[in-house]
Motif scaffolding. Structure first.
Motif, short mmCIF file in Angstrom:
data_model
loop_
_atom_site.label_atom_id
_atom_site.label_comp_id
_atom_site.label_asym_id
_atom_site.label_seq_id
_atom_site.Cartn_x
_atom_site.Cartn_y
_atom_site.Cartn_z
N TYR A 32 -1.04 -0.69 -10.99
CA TYR A 32 -2.36 -0.17 -10.64
C TYR A 32 -2.45 0.09 -9.15
O TYR A 32 -1.77 -0.55 -8.34
CB TYR A 32 -3.46 -1.14 -11.07
CG TYR A 32 -3.42 -2.51 -10.41
CD1 TYR A 32 -4.15 -2.78 -9.26
CD2 TYR A 32 -2.62 -3.53 -10.94
CE1 TYR A 32 -4.11 -4.02 -8.65
CE2 TYR A 32 -2.56 -4.78 -10.33
CZ TYR A 32 -3.32 -5.02 -9.19
OH TYR A 32 -3.27 -6.26 -8.58
N SER A 33 -3.28 1.05 -8.81
CA SER A 33 -3.55 1.33 -7.40
C SER A 33 -4.65 0.39 -6.92
O SER A 33 -5.33 -0.27 -7.72
CB SER A 33 -3.99 2.78 -7.22
OG SER A 33 -5.29 2.96 -7.78
N GLU A 34 -4.86 0.34 -5.61
CA GLU A 34 -5.93 -0.50 -5.07
C GLU A 34 -7.30 -0.10 -5.63
O GLU A 34 -8.17 -0.95 -5.82
CB GLU A 34 -5.93 -0.40 -3.54
CG GLU A 34 -4.70 -1.04 -2.89
CD GLU A 34 -4.61 -0.80 -1.41
OE1 GLU A 34 -5.50 -0.09 -0.86
OE2 GLU A 34 -3.66 -1.30 -0.77
N CYS A 50 0.02 -4.44 -8.26
CA CYS A 50 -0.48 -3.34 -7.44
C CYS A 50 0.71 -2.52 -6.94
O CYS A 50 1.69 -3.07 -6.43
CB CYS A 50 -1.28 -3.86 -6.26
SG CYS A 50 -2.01 -2.55 -5.25
N ASP A 58 0.81 7.82 -3.26
CA ASP A 58 1.20 6.52 -2.70
C ASP A 58 1.25 5.42 -3.75
O ASP A 58 1.64 4.29 -3.44
CB ASP A 58 0.20 6.12 -1.60
CG ASP A 58 0.22 7.07 -0.42
OD1 ASP A 58 1.30 7.59 -0.10
OD2 ASP A 58 -0.86 7.31 0.16
N SER A 59 0.85 5.73 -4.96
CA SER A 59 0.78 4.68 -5.99
C SER A 59 1.48 5.12 -7.28
O SER A 59 2.65 4.79 -7.50
CB SER A 59 -0.67 4.30 -6.25
OG SER A 59 -1.47 5.45 -6.53
N TYR A 60 0.78 5.87 -8.12
CA TYR A 60 1.32 6.21 -9.44
C TYR A 60 2.48 7.20 -9.39
O TYR A 60 3.16 7.40 -10.39
CB TYR A 60 0.20 6.74 -10.33
CG TYR A 60 -0.86 5.69 -10.61
CD1 TYR A 60 -0.59 4.61 -11.42
CD2 TYR A 60 -2.12 5.78 -10.02
CE1 TYR A 60 -1.55 3.63 -11.67
CE2 TYR A 60 -3.09 4.82 -10.26
CZ TYR A 60 -2.80 3.75 -11.08
OH TYR A 60 -3.75 2.78 -11.32
#
Length: 449
Positions: A32-34, A50, A58-60
């Motif tokens: 998960y992202s922030e 996270c 920047d995440s997924y």
């Protein structure tokens, strides 16, 4: 069979995969992202980590972080869902190097079928009808000359990617060069590949896709079609199965063509072959999607098969337990996508806190979602918040059931398109099944009057 799977996605599809894994006795790892720390998939998974800041890149889409979590958590496989990394050959290649099973086809197959020019050539060789067009053309003047030979209107289409990006409709010769440059630039930005080819623009057409389920032992099942012609800006709004537009004879030919397509590339996993059907009932290969589709639930309703579970099984090397003559279709299914947007304000995206939520119920009514009361929809991701799926004994009964389910669905705190979906279902073109891919354009014009 896998004992632990990482889900490299978010939202309703992450929840859908987690539930499928639970039924199979497989542990799940969520990322998960922030911005998604309070998301439903995070609480449902056995483990959650996270993966980065709110922004998707920047995440997924952070391959290094995702693979690091997969290795450290002991996940044996990664399920990508749809969108995001589901058709990213580079990510699949990295999974292969890390000895982590990617739940989907190989990196080479994704690359080959994602190259729409190469896919066209493969389908032609396999005897699958394709839309009249060209191979990839780099020189814009050469492309313009080819467009003139094909005859306007034409479509300029990016070799890579999807989601409607890198596509331009050109109706007049004088508009060609600007459109070609624009499509190439968008394709380069979105997919890192500026290559484009040209196809004859067929109008009016139906968008029909055939669902495939293939194992690693050469077995291929075609699970029938979904009609996906209700689209806005190349994004689907409503899907149904079976299509109200095709005869049993055309269906048989389409299913045969889809099966040929899968066998031509030794495909394994779930996938779809997408066709365009013209007014004379001729159909043409458009593309092959090497992933689970958003609308897979429609096929699940009419076949009784769990496509997510079977996708996991075939990735683990299991054989299909049915043959084509053991696939039966029951009734009629319809799906409406519920998007957080305001149709009366040019489909402006909406975000915020869900202050009230009531989910429709009843026999053969399904609402795939990741929202819950007091959940805050973040502004960073796709606008779809759920999918209402129903099945009825006949198409008329399915339409009636969908209207009932939509009327019962209540989501307060955000704007959404529920009422628009009810209006579409009530339109003459939808009721009689004559709607085509340009239906929404005319529908919106009537709506604004």
């Amino acid at each position: 069979m896998f004992s632990k799977i990482l889900i490299a996605n978010r939202g309703e599809i992450a929840v859908r995969i987690i539930r499928a894994c639970r039924e199979m006795g497989i542990s799940t790892v969520a990322i998960y992202s922030e911005a998604d720390k309070d998301a439903l998939h995070v609480s449902l998974a056995d483990e959650a980590y996270c993966v980065g800041p709110a922004q998707v890149g920047d995440s997924y889409l952070n391959m290094l972080n995702i693979l690091t979590i997969a290795v450290s958590s002991g996940a044996q496989a990664i399920h990508p869902g749809y969108g995001l990394l589901s058709e990213n050959a580079k990510f699949v290649s990295l999974c292969e190097k890390c000895n982590i099973t990617f739940i989907g086809p190989s990196s080479q197959m994704i690359e080959d079928l994602g190259d729409k020019d190469k896919a066209r050539k493969t389908m032609q060789k396999a005897g699958v009808p394709v839309t009249p067009g060209t191979e990839v053309i780099e020189d814009e003047n050469e492309a313009k000359a080819a467009a003139g030979k094909i005859g306007y209107p034409i479509l300029i289409k990016a070799r890579s990617g999807g989601g409607g990006r890198g596509i331009r409709l050109v109706e007049k010769e004088e508009d060609f060069l600007n459109a070609f440059r624009s499509a190439s630039s968008e394709a380069k930005s979105a997919f890192g590949d500026s290559g484009c080819y040209i196809e004859k623009f067929l109008k009016p057409v139906k968008h029909i896709e055939m669902q495939l389920l293939c194992d690693k032992h050469g077995n291929v099942l075609c699970l029938g079609e979904r009609e996906c012609s209700v689209q806005r800006k190349n994004q689907k709004l409503i899907e149904e199965s079976p299509s109200p537009s095709i005869t049993p004879e055309i269906r048989a030919k389409m299913m045969d063509a889809a099966t040929k397509a899968a066998k031509a590339v030794n495909y394994n996993s779930v996938g779809t072959v997408e066709f365009l059907l013209d007014k004379d009932k001729n159909f043409y290969f458009m593309e092959m999607n090497t992933r689970l589709q958003v609308e897979h639930g429609v096929t699940e309703m009419v076949t009784g098969l769990d496509l997510v579970q079977w996708q996991i099984r075939v990735a683990a090397g299991c054989k299909l337990d049915k043959t084509q003559d053991q696939i039966f279709f029951h009734g009629h299914a319809i799906e409406c996508r519920i998007n957080a947007e305001n149709p009366d304000k040019d489909f402006r995206p909406s975000c915020g806190k869900i202050t009230k939520l009531h989910i429709p119920g009843g026999s053969f009514v399904r609402f795939d979602t990741a929202i819950y009361q007091d959940y805050i929809i973040p502004p960073f991701y796709d606008s779809m918040v759920g999918k209402v799926i129903v099945q009825g004994r006949t198409r008329d009964l399915a339409i009636r059931k969908m209207k009932m389910a939509l009327s019962e669905l209540s989501i307060s705190g955000i704007d959404h398109n529920r009422n628009l979906q009810i209006e579409i279902l009530s339109a003459k073109e939808f009721i009689d099944g004559s709607y085509t891919t340009d239906f929404i354009e005319e529908f919106e014009k009537r709506r604004k009057k």
